[in-house]
Design an enzyme around this catalytic site. Sequence first.
Site, PDB file in Angstrom:
ATOM      1  N   HIS A 135       0.826  -1.207   0.000  1.00  0.00           N
ATOM      2  CA  HIS A 135       0.000   0.000   0.000  1.00  0.00           C
ATOM      3  C   HIS A 135       0.863   1.261   0.000  1.00  0.00           C
ATOM      4  O   HIS A 135       2.059   1.216   0.291  1.00  0.00           O
ATOM      5  CB  HIS A 135      -0.900   0.032   1.239  1.00  0.00           C
ATOM      6  CG  HIS A 135      -2.118  -0.841   1.127  1.00  0.00           C
ATOM      7  ND1 HIS A 135      -2.066  -2.192   1.342  1.00  0.00           N
ATOM      8  CD2 HIS A 135      -3.411  -0.556   0.830  1.00  0.00           C
ATOM      9  CE1 HIS A 135      -3.291  -2.707   1.172  1.00  0.00           C
ATOM     10  NE2 HIS A 135      -4.120  -1.736   0.868  1.00  0.00           N
ATOM     11  N   LYS A 139      -1.191   4.965   4.559  1.00  0.00           N
ATOM     12  CA  LYS A 139      -2.250   4.074   5.060  1.00  0.00           C
ATOM     13  C   LYS A 139      -2.237   4.027   6.589  1.00  0.00           C
ATOM     14  O   LYS A 139      -1.171   3.998   7.212  1.00  0.00           O
ATOM     15  CB  LYS A 139      -2.067   2.665   4.475  1.00  0.00           C
ATOM     16  CG  LYS A 139      -3.090   1.687   4.996  1.00  0.00           C
ATOM     17  CD  LYS A 139      -3.177   0.432   4.154  1.00  0.00           C
ATOM     18  CE  LYS A 139      -4.117  -0.565   4.801  1.00  0.00           C
ATOM     19  NZ  LYS A 139      -5.437  -0.001   5.102  1.00  0.00           N
TER      20      LYS A 139
HETATM   21  N1  NDP Z   1     -12.945  -1.202   2.166  1.00  0.00           N
HETATM   22  C1  NDP Z   1     -12.329  -0.638   1.136  1.00  0.00           C
HETATM   23  O1  NDP Z   1     -12.517  -1.023  -0.039  1.00  0.00           O
HETATM   24  C2  NDP Z   1     -11.389   0.493   1.387  1.00  0.00           C
HETATM   25  C3  NDP Z   1     -11.151   0.877   2.662  1.00  0.00           C
HETATM   26  N2  NDP Z   1     -10.306   1.917   2.937  1.00  0.00           N
HETATM   27  C4  NDP Z   1     -10.193   2.273   4.337  1.00  0.00           C
HETATM   28  O2  NDP Z   1     -10.915   3.488   4.534  1.00  0.00           O
HETATM   29  C5  NDP Z   1     -10.304   4.248   5.588  1.00  0.00           C
HETATM   30  C6  NDP Z   1      -9.951   5.632   5.063  1.00  0.00           C
HETATM   31  O3  NDP Z   1      -8.918   5.517   4.105  1.00  0.00           O
HETATM   32  P1  NDP Z   1      -8.354   6.786   3.326  1.00  0.00           P
HETATM   33  O4  NDP Z   1      -9.448   7.493   2.605  1.00  0.00           O
HETATM   34  O5  NDP Z   1      -7.181   6.339   2.566  1.00  0.00           O
HETATM   35  O6  NDP Z   1      -7.868   7.695   4.562  1.00  0.00           O
HETATM   36  P2  NDP Z   1      -7.771   9.294   4.610  1.00  0.00           P
HETATM   37  O7  NDP Z   1      -6.919   9.614   5.790  1.00  0.00           O
HETATM   38  O8  NDP Z   1      -7.380   9.825   3.261  1.00  0.00           O
HETATM   39  O9  NDP Z   1      -9.282   9.745   4.870  1.00  0.00           O
HETATM   40  C7  NDP Z   1      -9.964   9.596   6.076  1.00  0.00           C
HETATM   41  C8  NDP Z   1     -10.735  10.876   6.298  1.00  0.00           C
HETATM   42  O10 NDP Z   1     -11.595  10.713   7.403  1.00  0.00           O
HETATM   43  C9  NDP Z   1     -11.479  11.860   8.233  1.00  0.00           C
HETATM   44  N3  NDP Z   1     -11.921  11.542   9.578  1.00  0.00           N
HETATM   45  C10 NDP Z   1     -11.259  10.915  10.575  1.00  0.00           C
HETATM   46  N4  NDP Z   1     -12.039  10.813  11.655  1.00  0.00           N
HETATM   47  C11 NDP Z   1     -13.227  11.382  11.325  1.00  0.00           C
HETATM   48  C12 NDP Z   1     -14.451  11.557  12.008  1.00  0.00           C
HETATM   49  N5  NDP Z   1     -14.606  11.180  13.289  1.00  0.00           N
HETATM   50  N6  NDP Z   1     -15.478  12.151  11.360  1.00  0.00           N
HETATM   51  C13 NDP Z   1     -15.340  12.591  10.090  1.00  0.00           C
HETATM   52  N7  NDP Z   1     -14.197  12.445   9.369  1.00  0.00           N
HETATM   53  C14 NDP Z   1     -13.157  11.838  10.002  1.00  0.00           C
HETATM   54  C15 NDP Z   1     -10.028  12.246   8.118  1.00  0.00           C
HETATM   55  O11 NDP Z   1      -9.785  13.554   8.585  1.00  0.00           O
HETATM   56  P3  NDP Z   1      -8.276  13.982   9.024  1.00  0.00           P
HETATM   57  O12 NDP Z   1      -7.498  14.036   7.737  1.00  0.00           O
HETATM   58  O13 NDP Z   1      -8.479  15.289   9.692  1.00  0.00           O
HETATM   59  O14 NDP Z   1      -7.752  12.901   9.926  1.00  0.00           O
HETATM   60  C16 NDP Z   1      -9.829  12.081   6.618  1.00  0.00           C
HETATM   61  O15 NDP Z   1     -10.253  13.207   5.897  1.00  0.00           O
HETATM   62  C17 NDP Z   1      -9.103   3.413   6.051  1.00  0.00           C
HETATM   63  O16 NDP Z   1      -9.466   2.603   7.138  1.00  0.00           O
HETATM   64  C18 NDP Z   1      -8.803   2.554   4.832  1.00  0.00           C
HETATM   65  O17 NDP Z   1      -8.105   1.376   5.146  1.00  0.00           O
HETATM   66  C19 NDP Z   1      -9.683   2.595   1.945  1.00  0.00           C
HETATM   67  C20 NDP Z   1      -9.858   2.242   0.638  1.00  0.00           C
HETATM   68  C21 NDP Z   1     -10.724   1.150   0.249  1.00  0.00           C
HETATM   69  O1  LIG Z   2      -6.105   2.099   3.126  1.00  0.00           O
HETATM   70  C1  LIG Z   2      -6.302   1.722   1.942  1.00  0.00           C
HETATM   71  O2  LIG Z   2      -5.844   2.336   0.960  1.00  0.00           O
HETATM   72  C2  LIG Z   2      -7.063   0.499   1.732  1.00  0.00           C
HETATM   73  N1  LIG Z   2      -7.611  -0.096   2.775  1.00  0.00           N
HETATM   74  C3  LIG Z   2      -8.367  -1.294   2.756  1.00  0.00           C
HETATM   75  C4  LIG Z   2      -7.631  -2.381   3.506  1.00  0.00           C
HETATM   76  O3  LIG Z   2      -6.998  -2.117   4.534  1.00  0.00           O
HETATM   77  O4  LIG Z   2      -7.712  -3.545   3.082  1.00  0.00           O
HETATM   78  C5  LIG Z   2      -8.784  -1.690   1.364  1.00  0.00           C
HETATM   79  C6  LIG Z   2      -7.743  -1.437   0.314  1.00  0.00           C
HETATM   80  O5  LIG Z   2      -6.676  -2.300   0.537  1.00  0.00           O
HETATM   81  C7  LIG Z   2      -7.282   0.015   0.357  1.00  0.00           C
END
Ligand code: NDP
Ligand SMILES: O=C(O)C1=N[C@H](C(=O)O)C[C@H](O)C1
Length: 250
Positions: A135, A139
Amino acid sequence: MSKLRVAVVGAKGRIGSEAVRAVEAADDMELVAALGRGDRLETLTEAGAQVVVELTHPDSVMENLEFCVRNGIHGVVGTTGWTEDRLAKLTSWLEASPGTGVLIAPNFSIGAVLTMAFAQQAARFFESVEVVELHHPNKADAPSGTATRTAQLIAAARREAGCAPQPDATTTALEGARGADVDGVPVHSVRLRGLLAHQEVLLGDTGETLTIRHDSLHHSCFMPGILLGARRVVSTPGLTFGLENFLDLG
Ligand SMILES: NC(=O)C1=CN([C@@H]2O[C@H](COP(=O)(O)OP(=O)(O)OC[C@H]3O[C@@H](n4cnc5c(N)ncnc54)[C@H](OP(=O)(O)O)[C@@H]3O)[C@@H](O)[C@H]2O)C=CC1
Ligand SMILES: O=C(O)C1=N[C@H](C(=O)O)C[C@H](O)C1
């Protein structure tokens, strides 16, 4: 027909910002709220959200979901960090809010869902199996939710088939050299600038290996799964773990 009223929490993040665009572009949905850190959760009820897409951080997801479930708002959750304890807590909230549904998807991309299914299918035929997830370095956690789930599914398939523990005669000189142990399956995490989300399942037996590899090249790959989840979760009360439950994989 009235549109599904959807909100995104974590709307400024990497996947959240993509989800905002995807919901806005969906003909059958209306984006009623887009919350970032510090925004009031009450906005969700005030906006009349039916479904919340939760894409924040493992430290935030429980508080957000507790609010949603207690207010009868369905959840589509991509955020990682799921343990048995957390799942039990979420299940207890859902039991107290009959009719409310939550989908937790370790991965919303079809390729990743198929990787997990193929790995599960292959697991019992090979003596050795290891998972490598790769990743971007921003992450939040390691191993990835997808890798943990993949390893758990592999381990369950091997247990069911009566497979022996995999051979490993290594004496480890440095802690971590053999990765993390997830139910007996080694899981290795790479964090590298330039990557997004990738996974390899390596299977090996005498004279042959099989590698199942998946690459997410853009966050758009997660959007069809998120939209499908939002459409289906409203008529699926309780906890659903894994997008495969909403797909016909044959
Ligand atoms: N299931 C799937 O297919 C996927 C899952 N993911 C998962 O999704 C999650 C987010 O990933 P990603 O987008 O890369 O992370 P990012 O850090 O880019 O985005 C997370 C966002 O959530 C905000 N945030 C944190 N806490 C809160 C809250 N209490 N209320 C509102 N907003 C909040 C953060 O703000 P701030 O920047 O201020 O901390 C940030 O803007 C991770 O757990 C990742 O592993 C990601 C991609 C695919
Ligand atoms: O944080 C990410 O980027 C992603 N998070 C998810 C995970 O932890 O499996 C899904 C995907 O891998 C992207």
